[in-house]
Scaffold this active site. Structure first.
Site, short mmCIF file in Angstrom:
data_model
loop_
_atom_site.label_atom_id
_atom_site.label_comp_id
_atom_site.label_asym_id
_atom_site.label_seq_id
_atom_site.Cartn_x
_atom_site.Cartn_y
_atom_site.Cartn_z
CG ASP A 159 -1.56 -1.37 1.54
OD1 ASP A 159 -2.31 -1.50 0.68
OD2 ASP A 159 -0.99 -2.14 2.30
CG HIS A 187 -3.29 -5.15 3.76
ND1 HIS A 187 -2.89 -4.43 2.64
CD2 HIS A 187 -3.35 -6.40 2.93
CE1 HIS A 187 -2.75 -5.14 1.43
NE2 HIS A 187 -3.10 -6.15 1.66
N1 LIG Z 1 -0.19 -8.13 2.50
C1 LIG Z 1 -0.42 -7.74 1.21
O1 LIG Z 1 -0.06 -6.74 0.84
C2 LIG Z 1 -0.85 -8.90 0.28
C3 LIG Z 1 -0.74 -8.77 -1.04
C4 LIG Z 1 -0.92 -9.52 -1.93
C5 LIG Z 1 -1.28 -10.93 -1.44
N2 LIG Z 1 -1.69 -11.04 -0.13
C6 LIG Z 1 -2.12 -12.46 0.36
O2 LIG Z 1 -1.07 -13.19 0.31
C7 LIG Z 1 -1.76 -14.53 0.27
C8 LIG Z 1 -0.94 -15.64 -0.69
O3 LIG Z 1 -1.38 -14.89 -2.18
P1 LIG Z 1 -0.85 -15.82 -3.28
O4 LIG Z 1 -1.29 -15.03 -4.41
O5 LIG Z 1 0.45 -16.31 -3.40
O6 LIG Z 1 -1.69 -17.09 -3.31
P2 LIG Z 1 -1.78 -18.63 -4.00
O7 LIG Z 1 -3.00 -19.13 -3.78
O8 LIG Z 1 -1.29 -18.24 -5.34
O9 LIG Z 1 -0.71 -19.24 -3.00
C9 LIG Z 1 -1.08 -19.60 -1.85
C10 LIG Z 1 -0.40 -20.85 -1.12
O10 LIG Z 1 -0.18 -21.05 -0.03
C11 LIG Z 1 -0.51 -22.35 0.13
N3 LIG Z 1 -0.89 -22.84 1.44
C12 LIG Z 1 -2.30 -22.81 1.83
N4 LIG Z 1 -2.40 -22.99 3.20
C13 LIG Z 1 -0.94 -23.24 3.47
C14 LIG Z 1 -0.64 -23.64 4.80
N5 LIG Z 1 -1.39 -23.98 6.05
N6 LIG Z 1 0.78 -23.70 5.10
C15 LIG Z 1 1.61 -23.38 3.96
N7 LIG Z 1 1.11 -23.30 2.59
C16 LIG Z 1 -0.36 -22.87 2.81
C17 LIG Z 1 -1.26 -22.73 -1.06
O11 LIG Z 1 -0.98 -24.36 -1.30
C18 LIG Z 1 -0.73 -22.04 -2.20
O12 LIG Z 1 0.32 -22.67 -2.83
C19 LIG Z 1 -3.35 -14.39 -0.11
O13 LIG Z 1 -3.87 -14.43 1.40
C20 LIG Z 1 -3.41 -13.07 -0.44
O14 LIG Z 1 -4.33 -12.49 -0.17
C21 LIG Z 1 -1.16 -10.12 0.68
O1 LIG Z 2 -6.26 -7.18 -2.26
C1 LIG Z 2 -6.08 -8.32 -2.11
O2 LIG Z 2 -6.83 -9.36 -1.93
C2 LIG Z 2 -4.53 -8.74 -2.34
C3 LIG Z 2 -3.64 -8.05 -1.67
O3 LIG Z 2 -3.80 -7.85 -0.27
C4 LIG Z 2 -3.43 -6.61 -2.12
O4 LIG Z 2 -3.43 -5.82 -1.56
O5 LIG Z 2 -3.21 -6.43 -3.51
#
Ligand SMILES: NC(=O)c1ccc[n+]([C@@H]2O[C@H](COP(=O)([O-])OP(=O)(O)OC[C@H]3O[C@@H](n4cnc5c(N)ncnc54)[C@H](O)[C@@H]3O)[C@@H](O)[C@H]2O)c1
Ligand SMILES: O=C(O)C[C@H](O)C(=O)O
Length: 327
Positions: A159, A187
């Site tokens: 962000d 967030h």
């Molecule tokens: N804070 C932020 O700014 C931010 C930004 C983008 C994404 N995210 C979050 O990050 C997370 C991951 O996003 P992504 O695009 O990589 O998702 P994704 O679905 O591509 O990958 C998530 C992975 O986590 C694995 N997983 C699920 N449960 C698990 C566990 N208990 N232990 C270990 N691995 C596990 C899944 O098998 C999968 O491979 C999501 O919750 C998404 O919303 C946060």
């Molecule tokens: O918005 C989402 O769910 C993914 C991530 O937290 C983001 O900010 O891009």
């Protein structure tokens, strides 16, 4: 030879995992002389995909990548780790708020907090990326009573970076001209992207922008809803920009912040600026020698205070929804 730093990455076969592992192995976190060991955690159905990712890591012949651990057991993944990047969790899809993931994802972070408590190195530092990141971080922290709470942080750096880019574009300046941006709170779409304390080329950003309606009606909602906009456009949540922000978060924590600037980090609430206690709240922080400090003495307007109160209230509500998962 310098001893390696052990970095755990959960959700390593996921989208963010794929975007971050190669950069860590390349030395982006700790510099070109610091070897790393990647300890990668996945769930059983994703282990085969993880093996493929590990094959590719091997095929890069990264000089700094000293070893890899691939596992579906958090006790193994967190053994002696110095850094834990908790990414593995379900992403939201179109139409969802991040807190809609709390039930499904919150349950991941209690056992992971417990496993970190049992196995991590005494200097472990934790970054939670999986959503809803602040409250997942709270769950992990509260289930790791032997790890100092200040070692648990959640990511609002994406962000923060988004806010810098929006301001730079509006002002017609390079991103490097924009300093002292803050993301306050959660967030989530209640976060407060604060342009009022920011600077552009050393001058107050509101003076340079000279368009308060744009700040309130365009800048703030654009940053608040950018994650949803990316999901709408890509059909998947942000991955490369999230990985980049996670790298930036660790870089700042490890190397420190430069003079005349700060970064946004969600940390255990300090109560500063009348923020609620007992939640993970994003503040402006400066960092030196691995210790972060909330920037003090900012004067807040009524508008700022109302925005902080709204995002603080949401964090309290999220906490109430998962009270039983707090150790
Ligand atoms: N804070 C932020 O700014 C931010 C930004 C983008 C994404 N995210 C979050 O990050 C997370 C991951 O996003 P992504 O695009 O990589 O998702 P994704 O679905 O591509 O990958 C998530 C992975 O986590 C694995 N997983 C699920 N449960 C698990 C566990 N208990 N232990 C270990 N691995 C596990 C899944 O098998 C999968 O491979 C999501 O919750 C998404 O919303 C946060
Ligand atoms: O918005 C989402 O769910 C993914 C991530 O937290 C983001 O900010 O891009």
């Amino acid at each position: 030879m310098t001893s390696p730093i052990r970095v755990a990455v959960t959700g390593a076969a996921g989208n963010i995992g794929y975007a971050i592992l190669f950069r860590i192995a390349n030395g982006d976190l700790f510099g070109p002389d610091q070897p790393v060991i990647l300890q990668m955690l996945e769930i059983p159905p994703a282990m085969k995909a993880l093996e493929g990712v590990a094959m590719e890591l091997e095929d890069c012949a990264f000089p700094l990548l000293q070893d890899m651990v691939l596992t579906d057991d958090a006790n193994v993944a967190f053994k002696d780790v110095n850094w834990a990047l908790l990414i593995g969790a379900r992403p939201r899809s179109k139409g969802m708020e991040r807190k809609d993931l709390l039930g499904a994802n919150g349950a991941i972070f209690k056992p992971q907090g417990e496993a970190l408590n049992r196995h991590a190195a005494s200097d472990v530092r934790v970054l939670v990326v999986g959503n809803p990141a602040n409250t997942n971080c709270l769950i992990a922290m509260r289930n790791a009573p032997d790890i100092p709470p200040e070692r648990f942080t959640a990511m609002t750096r994406l962000d923060h970076n988004r806010a810098i880019s929006q301001l730079a574009r509006k002002a017609g300046v390079p991103v490097t001209a924009v300093k002292k941006v803050t993301i306050w709170g959660n967030h989530s779409s209640t976060q407060y992207p604060d342009a009022y304390h920011a600077e552009i080329n050393g001058r107050p950003a509101p003076e340079v922008i000279n368009d308060d309606a744009w700040i309130r009606e365009t800048f703030i909602p654009t940053v608040q809803k950018r994650g949803a906009a990316v999901i709408e456009a890509r059909g998947q949540s942000s991955a490369a920009s999230a990985a980049n922000a996670a790298i930036n978060h660790v870089q700042s924590w490890y190397h420190g912040t430069p003079p005349g600037d700060w970064v946004s980090m969600a940390i255990p609430s300090t109560g500063a600026y009348d923020t609620p206690e007992g939640v993970i709240f994003s503040y402006p922080v400066t960092i030196q020698n691995g210790q972060y400090q909330v920037v003090e003495g900012l004067s807040l307007s009524d508008f700022d205070r109302a925005m902080l109160a709204a995002t603080g209230q949401e964090l309290l509500e999220e906490r109430a929804a998962i009270e039983e998962m707090l150790g």
